[in-house]
Design a protein around this motif. Sequence first.
Motif, PDB file in Angstrom:
ATOM      1  N   ARG A  19       0.804  -1.218   0.000  1.00  0.00           N
ATOM      2  CA  ARG A  19       0.000   0.000   0.000  1.00  0.00           C
ATOM      3  C   ARG A  19       0.840   1.273   0.000  1.00  0.00           C
ATOM      4  N   ARG A  20       1.901   1.311   0.817  1.00  0.00           N
ATOM      5  CA  ARG A  20       2.726   2.529   0.880  1.00  0.00           C
ATOM      6  C   ARG A  20       3.220   2.931  -0.506  1.00  0.00           C
TER       7      ARG A  20
ATOM      8  N   LEU B  95       0.184   3.974  -2.885  1.00  0.00           N
ATOM      9  CA  LEU B  95      -0.316   5.334  -2.650  1.00  0.00           C
ATOM     10  C   LEU B  95       0.526   6.370  -3.386  1.00  0.00           C
TER      11      LEU B  95
ATOM     12  N   THR C 122       0.299   5.873  -7.460  1.00  0.00           N
ATOM     13  CA  THR C 122      -0.999   6.193  -8.059  1.00  0.00           C
ATOM     14  C   THR C 122      -1.426   7.633  -7.759  1.00  0.00           C
ATOM     15  N   ASN C 123      -0.571   8.373  -7.096  1.00  0.00           N
ATOM     16  CA  ASN C 123      -0.821   9.783  -6.814  1.00  0.00           C
ATOM     17  C   ASN C 123      -0.984  10.535  -8.131  1.00  0.00           C
TER      18      ASN C 123
ATOM     19  N   ASN D 102     -10.675   1.995  -5.054  1.00  0.00           N
ATOM     20  CA  ASN D 102      -9.972   2.489  -3.876  1.00  0.00           C
ATOM     21  C   ASN D 102      -9.850   4.009  -3.941  1.00  0.00           C
ATOM     22  N   SER D 103     -10.591   4.707  -3.103  1.00  0.00           N
ATOM     23  CA  SER D 103     -10.604   6.179  -3.154  1.00  0.00           C
ATOM     24  C   SER D 103      -9.243   6.785  -2.845  1.00  0.00           C
ATOM     25  N   GLU D 104      -8.424   6.105  -2.047  1.00  0.00           N
ATOM     26  CA  GLU D 104      -7.087   6.621  -1.734  1.00  0.00           C
ATOM     27  C   GLU D 104      -6.175   6.636  -2.959  1.00  0.00           C
ATOM     28  N   MET D 105      -6.477   5.818  -3.918  1.00  0.00           N
ATOM     29  CA  MET D 105      -5.627   5.684  -5.100  1.00  0.00           C
ATOM     30  C   MET D 105      -6.363   6.138  -6.356  1.00  0.00           C
ATOM     31  N   SER D 106      -7.254   7.089  -6.186  1.00  0.00           N
ATOM     32  CA  SER D 106      -8.088   7.529  -7.300  1.00  0.00           C
ATOM     33  C   SER D 106      -7.361   8.449  -8.281  1.00  0.00           C
TER      34      SER D 106
ATOM     35  N   LYS E 286      -2.085  -6.660  -3.720  1.00  0.00           N
ATOM     36  CA  LYS E 286      -2.471  -5.656  -2.734  1.00  0.00           C
ATOM     37  C   LYS E 286      -2.198  -6.266  -1.377  1.00  0.00           C
TER      38      LYS E 286
END
Length: 175
Positions: free
Chosen positions: A85-86, A89, A92-93, A132-136, A165
């Motif tokens: 995940r780290r 994130l 995919t920023n 995944n909203s964090e990686m939108s 993942k």
Amino acid sequence: MALFGGNVFSSPIGQRIEQATDASLASENWALNMEICDMINDNEDAARDGVKAIRKRLQQNVGKNYTVVMYTLTVLETCVKNCGRRFHLLATNKEFVQDLVKLIGPKNDPPTAVQEKVLSLIQSWADAFKGNSEMSGVVQVYQDLKQKGVEFPMTDLDALAPIHKIGRASCRERV
């Protein structure tokens, strides 16, 4: 860790990324690529430092050495597929993905292989992280490009190697 904007290639992860993307390599160094993944999975700072080194390597070589660019994109792809995940994130920023798009802009006149690689990565990540909203960020860039009429390479998303993942398990532990 490269402090205060220092040389990103002075960190252990930066050094490995520089070695794995060296223009003199005859082909990808898969053992080194997987070592980079293990380093990222084992150290909290390595994901950030790794993305910084990848970004710098791409920026330094775009328009100059597309062998290095392709090796760097392969390292990036390998990390997204094998890190957690780290790293996801950061990769995919939206800002980072937009930097990838800039690589293939007409100003740089990249070879077709580089254009297709970048577009394929964006497409596969947008598909993998669409829920995944964090990686939108990657999904937004993908949708923006499609709306602008950018044609993505024909890709069978089901046939691609999966993006794991995972939590903190290293590559060695998954094998």
